[in-house]
Design a protein around this motif. Structure first.
Motif, PDB file in Angstrom:
ATOM      1  N   ASN A 150     -31.447  35.847  19.844  1.00 51.89           N
ATOM      2  CA  ASN A 150     -31.182  36.261  18.872  1.00 51.89           C
ATOM      3  C   ASN A 150     -30.619  37.775  19.527  1.00 51.89           C
ATOM      4  O   ASN A 150     -31.488  38.635  19.142  1.00 51.89           O
ATOM      5  N   GLY A 151     -29.252  37.549  19.391  1.00 49.68           N
ATOM      6  CA  GLY A 151     -28.187  38.525  19.740  1.00 49.68           C
ATOM      7  C   GLY A 151     -27.610  38.260  20.764  1.00 49.68           C
ATOM      8  O   GLY A 151     -28.108  37.103  21.690  1.00 49.68           O
ATOM      9  N   LEU A 152     -27.146  39.378  21.792  1.00 53.30           N
ATOM     10  CA  LEU A 152     -26.656  39.481  22.693  1.00 53.30           C
ATOM     11  C   LEU A 152     -27.887  40.237  23.843  1.00 53.30           C
ATOM     12  O   LEU A 152     -26.984  41.482  23.121  1.00 53.30           O
ATOM     13  N   ASN A 153     -27.866  39.597  24.418  1.00 49.40           N
ATOM     14  CA  ASN A 153     -28.805  41.051  25.372  1.00 49.40           C
ATOM     15  C   ASN A 153     -28.318  40.752  26.798  1.00 49.40           C
ATOM     16  O   ASN A 153     -28.089  39.771  27.409  1.00 49.40           O
ATOM     17  N   LYS A 154     -28.471  42.224  27.442  1.00 48.88           N
ATOM     18  CA  LYS A 154     -28.408  41.983  29.187  1.00 48.88           C
ATOM     19  C   LYS A 154     -28.883  41.194  30.015  1.00 48.88           C
ATOM     20  O   LYS A 154     -30.332  41.829  30.234  1.00 48.88           O
ATOM     21  N   ILE A 155     -28.334  41.019  30.380  1.00 43.18           N
ATOM     22  CA  ILE A 155     -29.344  40.542  31.783  1.00 43.18           C
ATOM     23  C   ILE A 155     -28.620  41.093  33.156  1.00 43.18           C
ATOM     24  O   ILE A 155     -27.923  41.313  33.125  1.00 43.18           O
ATOM     25  N   GLU A 156     -29.847  41.818  33.916  1.00 37.85           N
ATOM     26  CA  GLU A 156     -29.936  42.152  35.018  1.00 37.85           C
ATOM     27  C   GLU A 156     -30.093  40.921  36.344  1.00 37.85           C
ATOM     28  O   GLU A 156     -30.624  39.609  36.737  1.00 37.85           O
ATOM     29  N   PRO A 157     -28.528  40.373  36.646  1.00 37.78           N
ATOM     30  CA  PRO A 157     -28.650  38.950  38.118  1.00 37.78           C
ATOM     31  C   PRO A 157     -29.114  39.883  39.557  1.00 37.78           C
ATOM     32  O   PRO A 157     -28.229  39.968  40.508  1.00 37.78           O
ATOM     33  N   ILE A 180     -34.081  38.821  34.790  1.00 41.96           N
ATOM     34  CA  ILE A 180     -34.648  40.058  34.215  1.00 41.96           C
ATOM     35  C   ILE A 180     -33.876  39.656  32.608  1.00 41.96           C
ATOM     36  O   ILE A 180     -32.698  41.278  33.219  1.00 41.96           O
ATOM     37  N   TYR A 181     -34.455  39.747  31.333  1.00 38.53           N
ATOM     38  CA  TYR A 181     -33.686  40.318  30.500  1.00 38.53           C
ATOM     39  C   TYR A 181     -34.517  41.001  29.385  1.00 38.53           C
ATOM     40  O   TYR A 181     -35.659  40.528  29.529  1.00 38.53           O
ATOM     41  N   GLU A 182     -34.318  42.331  27.592  1.00 37.04           N
ATOM     42  CA  GLU A 182     -35.069  42.258  27.271  1.00 37.04           C
ATOM     43  C   GLU A 182     -34.148  42.091  25.810  1.00 37.04           C
ATOM     44  O   GLU A 182     -33.420  42.717  25.646  1.00 37.04           O
ATOM     45  N   LEU A 183     -35.090  40.917  25.079  1.00 39.95           N
ATOM     46  CA  LEU A 183     -34.925  41.080  23.848  1.00 39.95           C
ATOM     47  C   LEU A 183     -35.279  42.201  22.883  1.00 39.95           C
ATOM     48  O   LEU A 183     -36.145  42.300  22.518  1.00 39.95           O
ATOM     49  N   LEU A 191     -23.565  31.055  43.392  1.00 37.07           N
ATOM     50  CA  LEU A 191     -24.183  31.695  42.256  1.00 37.07           C
ATOM     51  C   LEU A 191     -23.540  32.835  42.599  1.00 37.07           C
ATOM     52  O   LEU A 191     -23.241  33.777  43.019  1.00 37.07           O
ATOM     53  N   ILE A 192     -24.271  33.554  41.119  1.00 34.15           N
ATOM     54  CA  ILE A 192     -23.233  34.350  40.387  1.00 34.15           C
ATOM     55  C   ILE A 192     -24.621  35.781  41.230  1.00 34.15           C
ATOM     56  O   ILE A 192     -23.603  36.918  41.381  1.00 34.15           O
ATOM     57  N   ILE A 193     -25.347  35.782  41.387  1.00 33.97           N
ATOM     58  CA  ILE A 193     -26.227  37.084  42.369  1.00 33.97           C
ATOM     59  C   ILE A 193     -25.475  37.035  43.336  1.00 33.97           C
ATOM     60  O   ILE A 193     -25.748  38.264  43.532  1.00 33.97           O
ATOM     61  N   TYR A 194     -24.408  36.167  44.043  1.00 33.96           N
ATOM     62  CA  TYR A 194     -23.719  36.466  45.436  1.00 33.96           C
ATOM     63  C   TYR A 194     -22.145  37.367  45.172  1.00 33.96           C
ATOM     64  O   TYR A 194     -21.672  37.354  46.144  1.00 33.96           O
ATOM     65  N   ALA A 195     -21.955  36.939  43.923  1.00 31.91           N
ATOM     66  CA  ALA A 195     -20.100  37.304  43.765  1.00 31.91           C
ATOM     67  C   ALA A 195     -20.514  38.884  43.776  1.00 31.91           C
ATOM     68  O   ALA A 195     -21.121  40.174  43.162  1.00 31.91           O
ATOM     69  N   HIS A 196     -19.241  38.912  43.853  1.00 32.88           N
ATOM     70  CA  HIS A 196     -18.216  40.338  44.966  1.00 32.88           C
ATOM     71  C   HIS A 196     -18.549  40.991  43.695  1.00 32.88           C
ATOM     72  O   HIS A 196     -17.602  42.221  43.507  1.00 32.88           O
ATOM     73  N   GLY A 219     -16.486  41.831  31.979  1.00 31.99           N
ATOM     74  CA  GLY A 219     -16.401  41.947  33.396  1.00 31.99           C
ATOM     75  C   GLY A 219     -17.008  43.347  33.578  1.00 31.99           C
ATOM     76  O   GLY A 219     -16.921  43.631  35.776  1.00 31.99           O
ATOM     77  N   GLN A 220     -18.059  43.705  33.156  1.00 35.03           N
ATOM     78  CA  GLN A 220     -19.374  44.520  33.449  1.00 35.03           C
ATOM     79  C   GLN A 220     -20.305  45.036  34.164  1.00 35.03           C
ATOM     80  O   GLN A 220     -21.837  44.869  35.086  1.00 35.03           O
ATOM     81  N   TYR A 221     -20.540  44.018  32.909  1.00 37.21           N
ATOM     82  CA  TYR A 221     -22.467  43.297  32.318  1.00 37.21           C
ATOM     83  C   TYR A 221     -21.857  41.919  31.395  1.00 37.21           C
ATOM     84  O   TYR A 221     -21.229  41.295  31.488  1.00 37.21           O
ATOM     85  N   ILE A 222     -23.254  40.742  31.829  1.00 34.77           N
ATOM     86  CA  ILE A 222     -23.393  39.876  31.569  1.00 34.77           C
ATOM     87  C   ILE A 222     -24.666  39.801  30.318  1.00 34.77           C
ATOM     88  O   ILE A 222     -25.498  41.088  30.609  1.00 34.77           O
ATOM     89  N   TYR A 223     -23.930  38.814  29.152  1.00 34.77           N
ATOM     90  CA  TYR A 223     -24.884  39.142  28.001  1.00 34.77           C
ATOM     91  C   TYR A 223     -24.966  37.527  28.088  1.00 34.77           C
ATOM     92  O   TYR A 223     -25.090  37.096  27.951  1.00 34.77           O
TER      93      TYR A 223
END
Length: 210
Positions: free
Chosen positions: A108-115, A121-124, A30-35, A100-104
């Motif tokens: 409705n466009g690209l929105n940054k995800i907090e894994p 959570i992400y904000e549109l 799972l991506i939330i455990y990725a180093h 490589g640093q942030y996930i989108y």
């Protein structure tokens, strides 16, 4: 214990160990455990879920002006790929993108995800025209652009996306944690603490593959 029982006991322990190891491997994927996050294009939710983008290339997020969003009914940004000649080509069919640093996520466009855990959570964001106003200086009618923000959550196991609202917390998310649901029901200020309850749920509940 008879030799036959010993053999069956050995095989039972072996298979239980194999199942446990496979489950732990799946959880570790799972991506939330990725180093470290892998850079690239997610063509599906599963690629995001397991930190395994399959699309590569010179990918760039291009932002649009507020005027373009309003008058062209366009998303606030888009993802393009630059070829060897420097020409930009719009990417159409994909789920999301990692630089490589942030996930989108594409919504409705690209929105940054907090894994951050079970629910990410992400904000549109965007803009929309509101009612116009009369400018007495040049006797014209001008429109006012209104920023639009909407927070959503995505389930890291199922990929289900929900608006972050008190209703959805009470109806779909917190029933999985009855103690936290009861705390939410007693909280008179719960509408102002929606992200707090997502954070608490993530801390109290570990996502695992079914």
């Amino acid at each position: 214990m008879s030799p036959m029982k010993q053999v069956w006991c050995f095989f039972a322990i072996f298979f239980i160990s194999m199942i446990s190891a496979a489950q732990n491997k799946d959880e570790a994927d799972l991506i939330i455990y990725a180093h470290a996050l892998k850079k690239g294009l997610y063509k599906s939710f599963e690629e995001f879920q397991t930190n395994n983008p399959s699309g590569e290339g010179d990918l760039v997020i291009k932002n649009r002006s507020s005027a373009a969003q309003i008058y062209l009914l366009a998303n606030r940004n888009e993802l393009v790929m630059r070829d060897a000649a420097g020409q930009e080509h719009k990417i159409k069919n994909y789920w999301g993108y990692c630089d490589g640093q942030y996930i989108y996520i594409k919504d409705n466009g690209l929105n940054k995800i907090e894994p951050a855990g079970y629910y990410c959570i992400y904000e549109l964001r965007g803009v929309q025209p509101s009612r116009g106003y009369y400018n007495q200086a040049d006797m014209t009618v001008n429109s006012i652009s209104t920023p639009v923000r909407l927070k959503k959550v995505i389930n890291i196991i199922t990929g289900e996306i929900l608006e972050l609202s008190a209703y959805n917390l009470k109806k779909y998310i917190l029933p999985q944690d009855k103690d936290l649901l009861e705390e939410f029901r007693r909280d008179n200020a719960r509408k102002d603490q929606l992200e707090y309850y997502i954070d608490q749920f993530n801390q109290r509940n570990k996502p695992v593959f079914q």
